[in-house]
Design an enzyme around this catalytic site. Structure first.
Site, PDB file in Angstrom:
ATOM      1  N   SER A 677       0.791  -1.234   0.000  1.00  0.00           N
ATOM      2  CA  SER A 677       0.000   0.000   0.000  1.00  0.00           C
ATOM      3  C   SER A 677       0.824   1.284   0.000  1.00  0.00           C
ATOM      4  O   SER A 677       0.262   2.367   0.015  1.00  0.00           O
ATOM      5  CB  SER A 677      -0.959   0.000   1.195  1.00  0.00           C
ATOM      6  OG  SER A 677      -0.250  -0.132   2.396  1.00  0.00           O
ATOM      7  N   LYS A 720      -6.448   3.017   8.647  1.00  0.00           N
ATOM      8  CA  LYS A 720      -5.597   4.036   8.011  1.00  0.00           C
ATOM      9  C   LYS A 720      -6.234   5.425   8.098  1.00  0.00           C
ATOM     10  O   LYS A 720      -5.549   6.415   8.366  1.00  0.00           O
ATOM     11  CB  LYS A 720      -5.340   3.658   6.551  1.00  0.00           C
ATOM     12  CG  LYS A 720      -4.448   2.427   6.393  1.00  0.00           C
ATOM     13  CD  LYS A 720      -4.302   2.028   4.949  1.00  0.00           C
ATOM     14  CE  LYS A 720      -3.383   0.806   4.805  1.00  0.00           C
ATOM     15  NZ  LYS A 720      -3.232   0.378   3.412  1.00  0.00           N
TER      16      LYS A 720
END
Length: 770
Positions: A677, A720
């Site tokens: 990511s 996140k």
């Protein structure tokens, strides 16, 4: 006595006393003693032998020795291994130690020779003493069976009392202290009296020892007699058909008739009981058969508990026990509704996946309470042996059922809630694959006839409500994952943590620490500081520990300082918990070149990563530091390849990459980092450093990059976004394919965040670069 004084070498003896006329050999190991023997041999071979009071003393002084010793003649000296001498001596006469000289390399003694005292005893007295000593010695020999008969006969034939006393003293086993007493008895009367006391004492000790041994022997004989009688009694009972095994068999038969079980199960059980009855009591298979029958009788074949059918009551219990976790509660209530309508229906197999401390294990207990089911917890962490799940075959010594069968026995019903805790931490070894053994357990199409190796009969697990828990779904094998309905339990928001703390954690800790509700006050503003400054986790386990710490200190204040109420404020918070441990890495104050904020998922929640890129003149080298994993390194390589493919769009000369070195670093170098990511983040940071264009400080991003610049979806988005919000980020870039995930996230988390969906790197760069 006489006062004839002589000086001669001396040896201090340990654990031995030598009498006059006694011929004995002993070993000498101390250097001083060896030197004294050598010195005596160079002179007249005479040596003074005196005994130490304590044999453990290595270097004795005059105070450590007895006063009376023996002057002896050395007959023979021989060397033996380990630098020792074996000396044969004959005792000559008694002597008293006057002074001991220790300055030389050996002991030198100044001694007074002691002459034998002549006593004018009448013959009648001597005869009486002789007869008395013979009787004592005879009694001693009678008790001590180890004495040599020939030697005893010769001793009893001695006619002189003085000779008899000395002969007995030299030839019976005595301690060195007893011999020292005889040595110090100079006159015949004294020696006779001392030896008489010693013999009388030894006779009494030996008689007591014989009595004790006789009692022990009688007790052993009685035990053996009892054992023989018991064995005879068993044999008689067996002959009459009244033995214990038969009564056990009848008891098992009665239990089997009462058992609620299918016909084939009962037939198998009856057959096993008949076999057990035919086995002898001492047959080695009897205990194995007994254990197997008891297991079959304990299993709940057709015994079930009645489920709760009241949806409202179940919903109230779930809401009272847990804040949030809406998906889990919804799925449980759906199951209950279907079960109520269909009357039976197959039980779902749920897998709760999430970080530690988010309430996975505790919600399973609440579900059991809500559904009125028996609760059984099976911990799978570190289980390696397949037999732990399937059971051992009965041919093995110490065989037992597997954990699933034992769970049913423990529950006592066939439809409990069975929690398979830490299913992602099962492992495999040479004994079998535990995860594969769970496939049959967790397959609703197969588990109606689960085969436990020990039970060796099909177990119906179709009505068991299985709930598994796991931290990392990547560790669960795909075939096993496919059999379960995965429900993700994500990290708690600050608001959720505040609610959980108020409604559950603080009251629980107040009660656990013996306080009353009004004795401890924690304000809302302080609660927020505790969550932000003292914990950094996805769940609430550490948060609960902090409240426990506050409660313990409050209890002490109430008892010691006599305070009626403890109020925790921002000013005195450090007094309870010390200085705050965590601070979120806040957003940068200004836009910078080559620095981009990325978003990461960890096992304990989300975090932000500040990726830094530096450009240096060089030879085109590419450096990556910060403990990056293979996936992250490959993402960086893909990023630089994409940048080189679009270099002309940003006016980057072709030779630029040959003349410059590129260094990518992610701070906190001690922490390993991996995952796809950070692809677009690293690509943006590199392009920013190469072009010299700054990146917006208030922006963070997450997404995987391809060689052609496409942005691929990622996981852990809720965590996140929480991390971005805590860091003060106002805009985040998210892969376009993650739109459904964003829609599921609570509005509370999205509030204050501008979410931009991106499909290609061009969009990322347009949003990120100033």
């Amino acid at each position: 006595m006489t006062n004839e004084t002589q000086v001669m070498p001396a040896v201090a003896l340990r654990g031995i006393t030598i009498l006059p006329d006694m011929i004995v050999h002993f070993d000498v190991s101390r250097k001083k003693s060896i030197r004294a023997i050598e010195e005596a041999m160079t002179k007249d071979q005479r040596i003074f032998l005196i005994t130490q009071k304590d044999s453990k003393v290595e270097d004795p002084s005059e105070d450590d020795l007895y006063k009376i010793g023996t002057v002896a003649m050395i007959k023979q000296v021989a060397k033996v291994p380990k630098d020792m001498l074996r000396v044969l001596v004959e005792g000559m006469e008694r002597a008293e130690l006057i002074q001991l000289e220790d300055g030389l390399s050996y002991l030198e003694a100044e001694v007074d020779m002691i002459e034998q005292e002549e006593e004018n005893l009448p013959d009648t007295v001597k005869e009486a003493m002789l007869r008395s000593m013979r009787e004592l010695f005879g009694a001693y020999c009678k008790e001590n069976q180890k004495m040599n008969k020939e030697q005893v006969r010769q001793t009893l034939e001695i006619e002189d009392i003085a000779e008899l006393v000395d002969h007995i003293a030299m030839n019976i086993p005595l301690t060195f202290q007893q011999r020292q007493q005889i040595l110090e008895s100079v006159s015949l009367s004294d020696r006779y009296e001392t030896l008489g006391v010693i013999l009388s004492s030894e006779i009494e000790v030996m008689r007591l020892r014989t009595e004790i041994q006789e009692k022990v022997k009688q007790r052993i004989d009685k035990n053996q007699r009892d054992y023989i009688l018991r064995e005879q009694l068993k044999l008689i009972r067996e002959e009459l058909g009244e033995d214990d095994t038969v009564s056990d068999g009848d008891h098992f038969m009665q239990e089997a008739e009462k058992l609620q079980a299918p016909k084939e199960i009962k037939e198998r059980l009856m057959k096993e009981i008949r076999r057990f009855k035919s086995l002898g009591y001492n047959n080695s298979e009897s205990s194995v058969s007994r254990g197997y029958i008891e297991t079959l009788l304990k299993l709940p074949w057709e015994k079930a508990s009645r489920d709760n059918k009241n949806l409202d009551k179940a919903s109230q219990i779930l809401e009272a026990d847990h804040y949030g976790l809406e998906k889990v509660k919804e799925r449980v209530l759906e199951f209950l509704a279907v079960r109520t309508l269909t009357k039976k229906g197959s039980s779902p197999i749920l897998c709760l996946v999430g970080p530690p401390g988010t309430g996975k294990t505790s919600i399973a207990r609440s579900v059991a309470r809500a559904l009125n089911k028996k609760y059984v917890r099976i911990s799978l962490g570190g289980v390696r042996d397949e037999a732990e799940i399937r059971g051992h075959r009965r041919t093995y010594v110490g065989a037992m059922p597997g954990r699933i069968a034992n769970g049913l026995i423990q529950a006592g019903v066939k439809n409990p809630l069975m929690l398979l805790d830490e299913i992602d931490k099962v492992s495999s070894d040479y004994k079998g694959d535990t995860a594969s053994a769970l496939l049959e357990v967790l397959d609703s199409e197969q588990n109606s006839k689960f085969a436990d190796h020990y039970v060796d009969l099909p177990l119906d697990l179709s009505e068991v409500l299985f709930i598994a828990t796991a931290n990392d779904p990547q560790s669960i094998p795909r075939p096993l994952m496919d059999r379960m309905e995965v429900i993700e339990i994500s990290s708690y928001t600050e608001n959720e943590k505040e609610h959980i703390a108020r409604e559950h954690l603080i009251p629980k800790q107040i009660k656990a620490n013996g306080l009353k509700e009004n004795q401890l006050v924690i304000g809302d503003d302080v609660l927020k500081d505790i969550i932000e400054g003292y914990t950094k986790e996805a769940g609430v386990r550490n948060l609960e520990r902090k409240f426990g710490e506050i409660c313990r200190k409050s209890a002490r204040k109430i008892l010691q300082d006599k305070e009626k109420q403890v109020v925790v404020t921002k000013d005195n918070l450090e007094e309870f918990l010390g200085r705050s441990r965590y601070t979120y890495q806040k957003v940068n104050e200004k836009d910078e070149i080559g620095i981009v904020r990325g978003l990461a998922w960890t096992s304990v929640g989300g975090d932000t990563l500040q990726i830094e890129v530096n450009l240096m003149p060089g030879k085109g080298e590419f450096l990556l530091t910060g403990q990056l994993g293979d996936v992250m390194k490959e993402s960086a390589q893909a990023g630089i390849s994409y940048i080189r493919s679009v270099a002309d769009q940003y006016a980057i000369k072709p030779e630029f990459f040959k003349e410059h070195d590129l260094h990518i670093h992610i701070p906190e170098g001690a922490v390993p980092k991996d995952g796809p990511s950070a692809g677009i983040t690293m690509a943006t940071a590199m392009l920013s450093a190469i072009t010299g264009r700054a990146v917006r400080a208030n922006l963070a991003m997450t997404g995987e990059i391809t060689l052609r610049g496409r942005v691929l979806p990622i996981g852990g988005l809720k965590e996140k976004m929480l991390a971005a919000k805590n860091a003060g980020i106002t805009k985040i870039l998210v892969p376009d394919q993650n739109r459904p995930d964003v829609e599921e996230i609570d509005a509370e988390i999205k509030e204050g965040l501008t979410i931009v969906f991106v499909e290609k790197m061009e969009q990322v760069l347009k949003e990120a670069l100033v």
